[in-house]
Design a protein around this motif. Structure first.
Motif, mmCIF file in Angstrom:
data_model
loop_
_atom_site.group_PDB
_atom_site.id
_atom_site.type_symbol
_atom_site.label_atom_id
_atom_site.label_comp_id
_atom_site.label_asym_id
_atom_site.label_seq_id
_atom_site.Cartn_x
_atom_site.Cartn_y
_atom_site.Cartn_z
ATOM 1 N N TRP B 134 20.632 -59.486 36.054
ATOM 2 C CA TRP B 134 19.371 -59.274 36.780
ATOM 3 C C TRP B 134 19.456 -59.960 38.143
ATOM 4 O O TRP B 134 19.200 -59.361 39.179
ATOM 5 N N TYR B 135 19.848 -61.238 38.123
ATOM 6 C CA TYR B 135 19.823 -61.993 39.383
ATOM 7 C C TYR B 135 21.068 -61.794 40.225
ATOM 8 O O TYR B 135 21.022 -62.009 41.437
ATOM 9 N N HIS B 136 22.144 -61.372 39.599
ATOM 10 C CA HIS B 136 23.310 -61.012 40.422
ATOM 11 C C HIS B 136 22.949 -59.838 41.318
ATOM 12 O O HIS B 136 23.213 -59.833 42.516
ATOM 13 N N TYR B 137 22.303 -58.829 40.727
ATOM 14 C CA TYR B 137 21.975 -57.638 41.516
ATOM 15 C C TYR B 137 20.807 -57.915 42.468
ATOM 16 O O TYR B 137 20.801 -57.442 43.606
ATOM 17 N N ALA B 138 19.824 -58.713 42.001
ATOM 18 C CA ALA B 138 18.704 -59.070 42.877
ATOM 19 C C ALA B 138 19.240 -59.772 44.125
ATOM 20 O O ALA B 138 18.798 -59.508 45.251
ATOM 21 N N ALA B 139 20.225 -60.664 43.907
ATOM 22 C CA ALA B 139 20.808 -61.393 45.034
ATOM 23 C C ALA B 139 21.445 -60.427 46.033
ATOM 24 O O ALA B 139 21.336 -60.604 47.249
ATOM 25 N N GLY B 144 22.053 -61.434 49.724
ATOM 26 C CA GLY B 144 22.826 -62.637 49.420
ATOM 27 C C GLY B 144 21.944 -63.833 49.143
ATOM 28 O O GLY B 144 21.317 -64.368 50.049
ATOM 29 N N VAL B 145 21.854 -64.213 47.875
ATOM 30 C CA VAL B 145 21.119 -65.419 47.474
ATOM 31 C C VAL B 145 22.036 -66.165 46.498
ATOM 32 O O VAL B 145 22.551 -65.555 45.552
ATOM 33 N N PRO B 146 22.263 -67.488 46.714
ATOM 34 C CA PRO B 146 23.100 -68.225 45.760
ATOM 35 C C PRO B 146 22.512 -68.152 44.347
ATOM 36 O O PRO B 146 21.296 -68.315 44.182
ATOM 37 N N THR B 147 23.362 -67.896 43.371
ATOM 38 C CA THR B 147 22.865 -67.657 42.003
ATOM 39 C C THR B 147 23.656 -68.464 40.976
ATOM 40 O O THR B 147 24.883 -68.531 41.062
ATOM 41 N N TYR B 148 22.945 -69.063 40.036
ATOM 42 C CA TYR B 148 23.580 -69.879 38.993
ATOM 43 C C TYR B 148 22.989 -69.462 37.649
ATOM 44 O O TYR B 148 21.774 -69.422 37.477
ATOM 45 N N ALA B 149 23.856 -69.137 36.681
ATOM 46 C CA ALA B 149 23.374 -68.753 35.352
ATOM 47 C C ALA B 149 23.945 -69.701 34.300
ATOM 48 O O ALA B 149 25.140 -69.980 34.291
ATOM 49 N N VAL B 150 23.077 -70.186 33.434
ATOM 50 C CA VAL B 150 23.497 -71.097 32.356
ATOM 51 C C VAL B 150 23.689 -70.287 31.083
ATOM 52 O O VAL B 150 22.794 -69.556 30.668
#
Lengths: 260, 443
Positions: B134-139, B144-150
C-alpha cells in the motif's frame, strides 16, 4: 376459506389458489412482462376463473418473488426463501435440501424434519448460475429449450467451460461452435458449468438427502443429469406440479397459516 | 414498555477529535510539524517520540471515510482503476490511492481539499498481502516518500516467546534511527514511554467499554461503536484519546446502571464479523427499525483497537477479557528498550485482530465465544470482497458456527466499494433470515 399465493419472478408470474385444507384448486403461470402489477392481476383473475371463484371469495393474498412489491392487491409478503421452503416441504416432505434455480437467481435451502428453514445460501450479483444464462446459450445454439436439455444427454465426452461470466461464456460458446465442436457436447458443457456454480452455493450448507430441485431449470433434463453427476446423489423434481410453481405454493401456504 | 434511549453525551467530543485529527494532519507543515502516514495497525507510539507536534494519517480509517462519502469514493476508485489498479485489491487502499491520484484530501465532514498533503514519511506494518505494498505504491504516487515497514508475522499471541518479540523490537529500534535520519529530529524517549503507556490504556479501556455491551439492553449499537472504536486506529497513543475513553467508559457504565439502551425495543441481538459496508450502513438501520435487532459488536470493532487476553495457553479457548496495562502487569517502562518491548509484546499478544490471521481455528473460537459472551441470538456475516485478509476463512467459520447451533446469515458486499453492494438483495437476505427464525417485523 380460500387464499391465493402469487410469485412474481423476473421471467414468470405464478399464482396458486388454495383452500383451507391445503388443496390446490387451480394455478396459472405466465410471462411476467414489463408491467408486473398488470400481469399479477391477470394471472390471479385467470386462476380464479379456472377455480370457478370470484375475487371476493379470497380471504388473503400473499406475494413473493423479486416482484412482490409490485403486487398492489397483496395483503402480505413472504420472502422467496421461506416461500420456497414451505412449498418444497408441501410437494416433497422428505426433502432436506432444496435447490432453486430461477431466471436470475439461484438459492439453496436446508429444511428440518418439520419443513422449517434451517439455513440458506443465495447466489449474488451474477447470472452465470441461473436460467437467464441458459436462455442466452439456447439462443446461441439455435435450439429449443427442450432440445437443449436432450442434446446434453447425447454428448460423448465432457469438455470444460472456463468462463465464469455469461458475457465471456457466450464468447466461449461461439468459439466452440466455430471449432465444429458438436452442439451436444457444448450443451453438456453448459449444463455442467451451471451445475458447478449452483452446487458451489449449496455447499455453503450441509447438503443432505434428499435433494429437491425447483425453479424453471428443473424442467431441463440435461441440467438434472449434470446435478446428479456433480453431486453424486439422486436429485428429485416435483412430480405433481411444475417445479417453478413451488414458491407460489409456499406463498399460498403462508396465507393459509396467516388466516388461521 | 419500551427501553429508555438517549444520545451519547460525549458524542460531540469524539466528533470534534476526528475533525481536528484530519485538519491537524493537513495543516501540520504550516507550523513546521511532522506528518506521517501508515496503517492503523502500525506501532503508533514509535513516531510519537519525534515530538509533540507529530501528526499521523492512518490509511484504513481514511479509506473508510472516503467510502462513506460515495461520490468521492466513486471518483477515487475510477481514477486509480484508470491507472491500472485491479478491482479485487483492498477497498480501503484503492480509496486512499485514488485520493492521492486525484490529489484531493477528504476531511471527516466530507469537505474536499487540494492538494493531498504529502507525508514526511510512511511507517507501516506487514501482516497481510496489502499493508506494505500500500505504502510502497502510495510513495510512488506522491513522487517519493521514505517508507518503512515492520514485519510482525511471528504467529499468534499464545505461542509468543522472547525471540519473536525481540525480532520486532529490533525492527522498531532500527525504525527510530531511520526516523531521526529522514526527519532530522532528535528522538525523545520520554515521549515514547508516555505514548506506549497511553496506547495500552486506550486499548484496554476500549475493551472494558465493549464488555459493558454484554448487558441487556445493550447500551451501544454498532453504528455508534464505529465512531468510538476508530479512535484507537487514529492515534491511540495520544493522551487525549485516553481521556475520551475514560469519559465514554463512565458514560456507558452509567447507561447500564440506568437501563438506557441503544434501541427503544431490543427484541433481537446479533454480532457481525467483517468490516461493514461503509457506504451502506443503512443495513444496520434496517435491522433496528424493522426488527428491533441490535448489533452488539463484532470481531472488527472489538478486535482492531482493543486488547484482549485472547487464546488460552493451550490454544483451545478464546477469552474475551481485557488485557492488562503495564501498571496492572507490574511492568515498569523506564527506557526506550523496555518501551519498545512492551508495545511489541502488547500488540502481538493481545491485539485480537492479529490472532486470527494465523489460524481459522482461532477465528472460530473467537467468534463462537463472542456470540456466547455477548448473548447474541445470531451472527450476520459480511462476505466482504474488499479485504482478502478479513475474508479468509469466513465460510469455514460460518460452517463451524452452524454446526455448533449458532444461527448465521451471510450477505455479499464490499467495505469500501459502493459498486459491489446490492441493497435490495441484502434486505431480502435479512428478511429471509428473520422470517426463518420466526422474528416478526415491528409494527
Amino acid at each position: 376459506m380460500v387464499v391465493a399465493g402469487i410469485d412474481v419472478g423476473s421471467k414468470m408470474a405464478k399464482v396458486v389458489i388454495m383452500d383451507g385444507d391445503r388443496n390446490i384448486l387451480s394455478y396459472v403461470m405466465a410471462r411476467t412482462g414489463t408491467d408486473h402489477g398488470k400481469t399479477s392481476e391477470e394471472v390471479l383473475n385467470e386462476a380464479l376463473e379456472k377455480a370457478g371463484l370470484k375475487r371476493e371469495d379470497l380471504e388473503k393474498i400473499v406475494a413473493t418473488g423479486f416482484g412482490k412489491i409490485s403486487v398492489p392487491f397483496a395483503d402480505d409478503e413472504v420472502t422467496q426463501v421461506i416461500a420456497a421452503g414451505k412449498g418444497a416441504y408441501f410437494v416433497r416432505p422428505s426433502a432436506r435440501t432444496v435447490i432453486e434455480v430461477g431466471a436470475e437467481e439461484s438459492r439453496a435451502i436446508s429444511l428440518d424434519e418439520n419443513g422449517n428453514v434451517k439455513d440458506f445460501a443465495l447466489a449474488d450479483k451474477c447470472a452465470a448460475g441461473a436460467g437467464s444464462f441458459v436462455d442466452a446459450m439456447i439462443r446461441y445454439l439455435e435450439v429449443t429449450p427442450e432440445e437443449f436439455g436432450q442434446l446434453a444427454l447425447k454428448a460423448t465426452r465432457a469438455i470444460p467451460m472456463n468462463a465464469q461470466c455469461v458475457v465471456f461464456a457466450e464468447s466461449e460458446v461461439v468459439s466452440l461452435l466455430h471449432s465444429n465442436v458438436p452442439k451436444a457436447e457444448i450443451s453438456r458443457a453448459i449444463h455442467d458449468a451451471i451445475a458447478d456454480r449452483v452446487i458451489a452455493i449449496a455447499r455453503r450448507l450441509d447438503i443432505r438427502d434428499d435433494v429437491l430441485l425447483i425453479g424453471g431449470l428443473a424442467n431441463d433434463i440435461g441440467f438434472i443429469e449434470s446435478m446428479k453427476r456433480e453431486l453424486g446423489k439422486d436429485v428429485y423434481v416435483p412430480e405433481d406440479y411444475p417445479p417453478e410453481l413451488v414458491p407460489a405454493i409456499g406463498a399460498a401456504l403462508s396465507a393459509v397459516q396467516g388466516v388461521r | 414498555m419500551g427501553v429508555k434511549v438517549r444520545p451519547f453525551e460525549c458524542w460531540d467530543d469524539f466528533k470534534k477529535y476526528r475533525m481536528e485529527y484530519y485538519r491537524n494532519y493537513l495543516e501540520a507543515k504550516e507550523n513546521g510539524s511532522i506528518r506521517w502516514a501508515g496503517s492503523a495497525w502500525a506501532f503508533d507510539p514509535v513516531p510519537a517520540g519525534l515530538g509533540e507536534d507529530v501528526y499521523p494519517l492512518t490509511g484504513e480509517p481514511y479509506g473508510a471515510t472516503a467510502a462513506f462519502f460515495r461520490d468521492f469514493s466513486m471518483r477515487a476508485l475510477e481514477t486509480i482503476e484508470r491507472k491500472g489498479a485491479a478491482r479485487d485489491l483492498c477497498g480501503y487502499m484503492r480509496n486512499y490511492w485514488g485520493s492521492v491520484a486525484m490529489d484531493k484530501y477528504l476531511l471527516a465532514d466530507g469537505a474536499e481539499i487540494e492538494p493531498f498533503p504529502k507525508p514526511d514519511f510512511n511507517f507501516t506494518i506487514h501482516i497481510c498481502c496489502t499493508h506494505a505494498k500500500w505504502y510502497h505504491y502510495a510513495a510512488e504516487l506522491e513522487g517519493g516518500v521514505p517508507t518503512y515497514a515492520v514485519d510482525i508475522s511471528v504467529g499468534p499471541g499464545y505461542l509468543l516467546n522472547d525471540k519473536k518479540i525481540e525480532y520486532v523490537v529490533r525492527q522498531l529500534e532500527d525504525a527510530i534511527q531511520w526516523m531521526e535520519k529522514v526527519t532530522g529530529r532528535e528522538y525523545d524517549d520520554e515521549l515514547l514511554i508516555r505514548a506506549v503507556e497511553n496506547e495500552a490504556r486506550s486499548m484496554t479501556l476500549w475493551s472494558k467499554i465493549c464488555k459493558l455491551n454484554q448487558n441487556t439492553p445493550a447500551p451501544m449499537e454498532e453504528k455508534s461503536m464505529f465512531s468510538f472504536y476508530v479512535m484507537t486506529l487514529l492515534r491511540r497513543s495520544d493522551e487525549k484519546i485516553v481521556k475520551l475513553y475514560e469519559k465514554l467508559y463512565k458514560e456507558v457504565e452509567s447507561r447500564v446502571k440506568r437501563g438506557i439502551g441503544a434501541l427503544t425495543q431490543e427484541q433481537f441481538r446479533f454480532v457481525t464479523d467483517n468490516p461493514p459496508p461503509w457506504p451502506f450502513l443503512k443495513v444496520y438501520r434496517y435491522l433496528e427499525e424493522n426488527y428491533g435487532a441490535v448489533s452488539v459488536g463484532s470481531i472488527y470493532t472489538f478486535g482492531l483497537g482493543a486488547a484482549w487476553l485472547g487464546m488460552d495457553e493451550k490454544g483451545e479457548n478464546w477469552i474475551w477479557e481485557p488485557a492488562p496495562t503495564p501498571e496492572e502487569a507490574g511492568y515498569e517502562i523506564h527506557d526506550r528498550r523496555s518501551a519498545l518491548w512492551w508495545t511489541a509484546m502488547f500488540n502481538l499478544k493481545y491485539r485480537a485482530s492479529w490472532q486470527h490471521e494465523y489460524s481459522h481455528w482461532i477465528r472460530k473460537q473467537e467468534t463462537y465465544q463472542m456470540v456466547k459472551d455477548w448473548k447474541a441470538d445470531a451472527i450476520i456475516m459480511h462476505l466482504n470482497r474488499g479485504c482478502e485478509l478479513w475474508n479468509m476463512s469466513t465460510l469455514e467459520v460460518r460452517d463451524y458456527l452452524v454446526r455448533n447451533g449458532v444461527s448465521v446469515a451471510t450477505y455479499e458486499g464490499n467495505m469500501a466499494d459502493p459498486r459491489e453492494f446490492d441493497e435490495a438483495r441484502t434486505f431480502n437476505v435479512i428478511d429471509s433470515f428473520m422470517q426463518s427464525l420466526g422474528i416478526e417485523k415491528l409494527t
